[in-house]
Design an enzyme around this catalytic site. Structure first.
Site, short mmCIF file in Angstrom:
data_model
loop_
_atom_site.label_atom_id
_atom_site.label_comp_id
_atom_site.label_asym_id
_atom_site.label_seq_id
_atom_site.Cartn_x
_atom_site.Cartn_y
_atom_site.Cartn_z
N TRP A 1 -101.36 27.14 -11.05
CA TRP A 1 -100.39 28.11 -10.56
C TRP A 1 -101.10 29.32 -9.95
O TRP A 1 -100.63 29.87 -8.94
CB TRP A 1 -99.48 28.57 -11.71
CG TRP A 1 -98.66 29.76 -11.32
CD1 TRP A 1 -97.55 29.77 -10.53
CD2 TRP A 1 -98.91 31.13 -11.67
NE1 TRP A 1 -97.08 31.07 -10.38
CE2 TRP A 1 -97.90 31.91 -11.07
CE3 TRP A 1 -99.89 31.76 -12.45
CZ2 TRP A 1 -97.85 33.29 -11.22
CZ3 TRP A 1 -99.83 33.14 -12.60
CH2 TRP A 1 -98.82 33.89 -11.98
N HIS A 2 -102.22 29.74 -10.52
CA HIS A 2 -102.95 30.88 -9.95
C HIS A 2 -103.48 30.56 -8.55
O HIS A 2 -103.68 31.46 -7.74
CB HIS A 2 -104.12 31.27 -10.87
CG HIS A 2 -103.71 32.04 -12.08
ND1 HIS A 2 -103.47 31.44 -13.30
CD2 HIS A 2 -103.47 33.36 -12.27
CE1 HIS A 2 -103.12 32.36 -14.18
NE2 HIS A 2 -103.10 33.53 -13.57
N GLY A 3 -103.71 29.29 -8.29
CA GLY A 3 -104.20 28.88 -6.98
C GLY A 3 -104.98 27.59 -7.08
O GLY A 3 -105.57 27.28 -8.12
#
Length: 386
Positions: free
Chosen positions: A316-318
């Site tokens: 989700w952060h990347g």
């Protein structure tokens, strides 16, 4: 203008809270004024790229249509797992495309807050499927999605809790108490982010110039301290502003560095995010794993669930190797902690002793700091993966 980041925002915010304080003190509804202020701040934040406002408006309409359609189908046809899964995927699709395009450095139109807005929309779809949400109102939904203090980086609220606050009118005394607590949070957040966080950032810059082991160790700790004060400061200011506008935004941090194990840490760090994943990913994975007998024991299911849960949080952060390893690292530590606490007689015998608690805190603190070192990307560069 950047929300909760630059001087221009704070000047305008100081002016914007005055009518809110007057309305609240007079026991008047704040929701229409809150919406007007939200639109103003989002408009100013996207002034340099007006097309992003169009994409945000389209995104909000898309999510609302999807939620209304799913609500309608559920009422007529009942719970349909296939429809539910398709709607979840469709809700997440804009965020997934955003992350994938960013990973491949493909220029794509976007807007601030898409990650946090996606969490809010998915939460509503899940709770419609669970039978918890039976109706939705567009104006309330829109405000829930774009509420200006939390739109960029959270904290992540829940729709029913937000709706209760959004529609209520507090007695004068209760509102002034809420606003007073909000002002205190804003002041504390400013201290955290712009004084302590800024000082820690200078230490990060200073220690990041050398590659020797000692400098990397110092960088690891200074980066962890910076990350806390910067993000906790932002979260405090967001919550404080929310309070003044009548919304009791949930707290995001609760003294995370006093945690005695990694499970406690995730109950204290980025609470709204970790609890979202706990409630809507980990818990549901466990329910399905137990119901369908995917594992020979609940402990094995929990260990796997922790790794999947935190792995998804990392993604989700990347879609970046540092974030993925960070998520899997924490998932593995959580899994090992669960096994250790359930199986170890040593833990059961000594867990309440002061020396054991101190040692457990020390180990946890350093595991957390190493996790931040991974998150920063410096660890990956050191081992040659980037």
């Amino acid at each position: 203008m950047q929300i909760l980041s630059d001087f221009y925002f704070f000047v305008l915010a100081a002016a914007a809270v005055i009518p809110a304080l007057v309305l609240g003190a007079k026991e008047k509804s704040l929701k229409y004024y809150t919406f007007a202020v939200t639109v103003m701040f989002l408009g100013l934040a996207m002034k340099s790229a007006p097309e992003t406002a169009v994409f945000m408006a389209g995104y909000c309409a898309y999510q609302y249509i999807l939620i209304r359609a799913f609500l309608r189908i559920t009422k007529i046809k009942g719970r349909r797992k296939g429809v539910y899964r398709i709607c979840i995927l469709l809700s997440l699709l804009p965020l997934i495309l955003n992350k994938v395009f960013a990973a491949f450095e493909i220029s794509v139109p976007g807007f601030i807050g898409i990650s946090y807005m996606s969490f809010k929309s998915v939460q509503m779809l899940i709770e419609i499927y669970d039978g918890i949400i039976g109706k939705t109102d567009f104006f309330e939904f829109l405000n829930f999605l774009i509420f200006f203090p939390t739109v960029v980086s959270g904290p992540i609220d829940r729709s029913r809790r937000f709706g209760d606050d959004f529609n209520r009118i507090l007695p004068r005394k209760e509102y002034l108490d809420l606003a007073g607590r909000g002002l205190f949070k804003i002041c504390l957040g400013i201290l955290y982010k712009f004084t302590l966080g800024a000082a820690a950032y200078q230490a990060v810059v200073w220690t990041g110039k050398e590659d020797a082991l000692i400098w990397n160790v110092l960088y690891m700790y200074s980066y962890g301290v910076y990350l806390f004060f910067d993000f906790a400061g932002y979260s405090l200011m967001a919550a404080g502003l929310g309070y003044i506008f009548g919304i009791e935004v949930p707290d995001n941090f609760n003294k995370p560095f006093i945690s005695r194990d990694i499970k406690e840490f995730w109950d204290r760090w980025h609470i709204s995010l970790s609890h979202w994943f706990r409630d809507f990913v980990f818990t549901r994975f466990m329910m399905n794993a137990i119901r369908n007998k995917w594992f020979d024991s609940r402990l094995s299911a929990a260990a796997c669930g922790f790794i999947i849960n935190m792995g998804l949080m990392g993604v989700w952060h990347g879609i970046d190797i540092s974030y993925i390893i960070y998520g899997l690292y924490h998932g593995t530590i959580l899994a090992l902690t669960e096994v250790y606490q359930k199986k170890s007689m040593f833990y059961k015998k000594h867990k309440k002793e002061k020396l054991y608690i101190a040692a457990s805190w020390f180990v946890t603190f350093n595991l957390v700091m190493f996790g931040f070192f991974i998150f920063s990307g410096r660890f990956i560069r050191l081992i040659g993966l980037n």
